[in-house]
Scaffold this active site. Structure first.
Site, PDB file in Angstrom:
ATOM      1  N   ASN A 220       0.356  -1.072   0.140  1.00  0.00           N
ATOM      2  CA  ASN A 220       0.074  -0.111  -0.310  1.00  0.00           C
ATOM      3  C   ASN A 220       1.260   1.182   0.091  1.00  0.00           C
ATOM      4  O   ASN A 220       2.264   0.951   0.309  1.00  0.00           O
ATOM      5  CB  ASN A 220      -1.052   0.073   1.636  1.00  0.00           C
ATOM      6  CG  ASN A 220      -2.325  -0.421   1.461  1.00  0.00           C
ATOM      7  OD1 ASN A 220      -2.709  -1.234   0.350  1.00  0.00           O
ATOM      8  ND2 ASN A 220      -2.782  -1.142   2.349  1.00  0.00           N
ATOM      9  N   LYS A 351     -15.622  -2.214  12.498  1.00  0.00           N
ATOM     10  CA  LYS A 351     -14.448  -2.459  13.713  1.00  0.00           C
ATOM     11  C   LYS A 351     -14.374  -2.857  14.968  1.00  0.00           C
ATOM     12  O   LYS A 351     -13.693  -2.935  15.423  1.00  0.00           O
ATOM     13  CB  LYS A 351     -12.492  -1.634  12.949  1.00  0.00           C
ATOM     14  CG  LYS A 351     -12.951  -2.422  11.639  1.00  0.00           C
ATOM     15  CD  LYS A 351     -11.409  -1.667  10.753  1.00  0.00           C
ATOM     16  CE  LYS A 351     -11.491  -1.726   9.506  1.00  0.00           C
ATOM     17  NZ  LYS A 351     -10.469  -2.245   8.934  1.00  0.00           N
TER      18      LYS A 351
HETATM   19  N1  CTP Z   1      -6.256  -2.288   9.401  1.00  0.00           N
HETATM   20  C1  CTP Z   1      -6.400  -3.120  10.442  1.00  0.00           C
HETATM   21  N2  CTP Z   1      -6.296  -4.913   9.638  1.00  0.00           N
HETATM   22  C2  CTP Z   1      -6.411  -4.832   8.503  1.00  0.00           C
HETATM   23  C3  CTP Z   1      -6.590  -3.811   7.637  1.00  0.00           C
HETATM   24  C4  CTP Z   1      -7.158  -2.540   8.391  1.00  0.00           C
HETATM   25  O1  CTP Z   1      -5.567  -3.449  11.575  1.00  0.00           O
HETATM   26  N3  CTP Z   1      -5.964  -6.579   8.072  1.00  0.00           N
HETATM   27  C5  CTP Z   1      -6.448  -0.903  10.150  1.00  0.00           C
HETATM   28  C6  CTP Z   1      -5.895  -0.016   9.784  1.00  0.00           C
HETATM   29  O2  CTP Z   1      -4.311  -0.003  10.003  1.00  0.00           O
HETATM   30  C7  CTP Z   1      -6.758   1.336   9.986  1.00  0.00           C
HETATM   31  C8  CTP Z   1      -8.281   0.542  10.000  1.00  0.00           C
HETATM   32  O3  CTP Z   1      -7.978  -0.636  10.341  1.00  0.00           O
HETATM   33  O4  CTP Z   1      -6.784   1.899  11.122  1.00  0.00           O
HETATM   34  C9  CTP Z   1      -8.714   1.204   8.425  1.00  0.00           C
HETATM   35  O5  CTP Z   1      -8.425   0.336   7.475  1.00  0.00           O
HETATM   36  P1  CTP Z   1      -7.966   0.371   6.136  1.00  0.00           P
HETATM   37  O6  CTP Z   1      -7.144  -0.007   5.124  1.00  0.00           O
HETATM   38  O7  CTP Z   1      -8.494   2.246   5.202  1.00  0.00           O
HETATM   39  O8  CTP Z   1      -9.768   0.164   6.056  1.00  0.00           O
HETATM   40  P2  CTP Z   1      -9.949  -1.547   4.990  1.00  0.00           P
HETATM   41  O9  CTP Z   1     -10.762  -2.340   6.426  1.00  0.00           O
HETATM   42  O10 CTP Z   1      -9.317  -2.326   4.586  1.00  0.00           O
HETATM   43  O11 CTP Z   1     -10.725  -1.051   4.697  1.00  0.00           O
HETATM   44  P3  CTP Z   1     -11.081  -1.049   2.659  1.00  0.00           P
HETATM   45  O12 CTP Z   1      -9.477  -1.113   2.345  1.00  0.00           O
HETATM   46  O13 CTP Z   1     -12.182  -1.810   2.500  1.00  0.00           O
HETATM   47  O14 CTP Z   1     -11.479   0.191   3.042  1.00  0.00           O
END
Ligand code: CTP
Length: 411
Positions: A220, A351
């Site tokens: 990412n 979450k």
């Molecule tokens: N996060 C996490 N573990 C993952 C994915 C996300 O701990 N496998 C945490 C990130 O560190 C952040 C929050 O969840 O604090 C949101 O992350 P984001 O990538 O925006 O959310 P996703 O659940 O991956 O949603 P999407 O990619 O569909 O936007």
């Protein structure tokens, strides 16, 4: 910076070539609303004039114990009364030796010895003393200087630097004074209210990297700057910080415990290890949502045929921590490219975290500043665009407030 406004700083200048940096430091303080009282040694006046410092600080400069502008000739007590800190910039080898041995033969050394923090609660504690050493590398390495430095640390004096680099004498090595902006940032950090004293804060930062083969992978976009700035702000607020960091090109914020990881699985393992001891968990990392089902041990060779990779979802680290029987206070970050508040709030509910920090991905990634919106049960609150360190400090103060008013059952 709002944090320094109305702070009272006594700026001591001793006789070293780096004295010119004290002028820039004064300018930075005054620009942000701090009051700077300059005190110079006789030797300092050989390098930079009191007139320069008076013009920059907007206050009379003191150099002499017997200055009759102070009532009762008590300059050595009066000038630091009510000060938030005494900062000596630059501090020469000679001045460090004086401080370490309790010598007080001029106005500045006497001020450093008598540092009552009067006018507060009457308690007998000292006004903090900080010093930025500056000297030739051999003078810095000299056993006497090193003995003095250890003694000063034991006495509770905070040394800022020195750094390694080009020296005025033409040599290169340790002893060069930090730059004015670095000293300024260190002092701002030092003066932060200790809102998280005794608390353990666990932070994830940076991207993860999911290997496809030994040279390729899925990742990412994330510089780690926001997560590292939050780690710094939490340390400055008195917290004990564990930082689980994906691959980034940033210096670890001392004295955090730093666990460097690469994949989401490694990040999850590290978080699992530390989550139970944490009072607060701040998930700033941009975790890859999938990993490759079968990583190739050898480099995949180019071919004209289509290549299909099977991607398997990664564990949601934040959701896992938030679902612990006694979770730390959990804060998530939502980087969205559209419908910021709507998507971030949905993420917060999914979450099950009390606080979600939302920012626009296209605005934030790699940038030095950021604008964030905080979403919690009481609604939304936007922090205007500011540098990431400043945003981080405001966010940490907000988290400390929410944490206090909403205990996690841990204390
Ligand atoms: N996060 C996490 N573990 C993952 C994915 C996300 O701990 N496998 C945490 C990130 O560190 C952040 C929050 O969840 O604090 C949101 O992350 P984001 O990538 O925006 O959310 P996703 O659940 O991956 O949603 P999407 O990619 O569909 O936007």
């Amino acid at each position: 910076m709002a944090e320094i406004r109305q702070k009272r700083i006594v700026l001591g200048i001793t006789g070293g070539i780096a004295a010119y940096k004290a002028a820039e430091l004064t300018r930075l303080f005054v620009k942000d609303g701090a009051e700077v009282q300059v005190v110079m040694t006789e030797a300092a006046c050989g390098f930079i004039t009191p007139a320069t410092m008076q013009a920059l600080s907007g206050r009379p400069v003191f150099t002499d114990m017997w200055d009759s502008r102070i009532a009762d000739n008590m300059a050595h007590i009066e000038l630091s009364r009510g000060a938030d800190a005494i900062v000596v910039v630059p501090a020469t080898a000679d001045f460090l030796a004086k401080l370490a041995n309790g010598l007080a033969d001029d106005l500045l050394s006497t001020l450093c010895m008598a540092r009552p923090r009067a006018g507060l609660d009457g308690a007998a504690y000292d006004c903090p003393l900080l010093a930025a050493p500056a000297m030739n590398r051999q003078m810095w390495q000299n056993n006497a200087t090193q003995r003095n430095v250890k003694r000063l640390a034991a006495d509770g004096v905070t040394l800022l630097g020195p750094a390694s680099g080009d020296q005025a004498c033409g040599e290169i090595g340790m002893g060069r004074m930090l730059e004015a902006h670095q000293i300024y940032e260190a002092i701002v950090a030092f003066l932060q209210p200790k809102l998280l004293a005794g608390k353990h804060v666990l932070i994830t930062a940076g991207p993860t990297f999911e290997a496809i083969d030994p040279v390729r992978g899925i990742t990412n976009r994330s510089s780690g700057k926001m997560g590292y700035a939050i780690a710094r702000a939490a340390i400055d607020a008195g917290a004990q910080v564990t930082l689980v960091s994906g691959p980034v090109a940033l210096e670890a914020p001392a004295p955090a415990i730093v666990e460097r990881v690469e994949s989401a699985a490694q990040m999850f393992a590290a978080v699992k290890k530390h989550a139970k001891a944490a009072d607060i968990f701040i998930a700033v990392a941009a975790v890859a949502d999938y990993h490759v089902a079968q990583t190739s041990k050898q480099k995949i060779k180019r071919s004209d045929a289509d290549l299909n990779l099977t991607l398997v979802p990664n564990e949601d680290i934040l959701a896992w921590v938030a679902a612990l029987p006694k979770p730390p206070y959990c804060v998530g970050f939502a980087a969205e490219s559209e419908k910021l508040q709507e998507f971030a709030d949905a993420k917060r509910r999914r979450k099950k975290v009390p606080l979600m920090v939302a920012n626009l991905a296209q605005d934030a990634i790699g940038a030095d500043d950021n604008e964030i919106t905080l979403l919690d049960d009481s609604g939304t609150h936007t922090l205007p665009r500011a540098s990431k360190p400043e945003i981080a400090r405001q966010l940490v103060a907000h988290i400390a407030k929410l944490y206090k008013s909403r205990r996690t059952g841990k204390d």
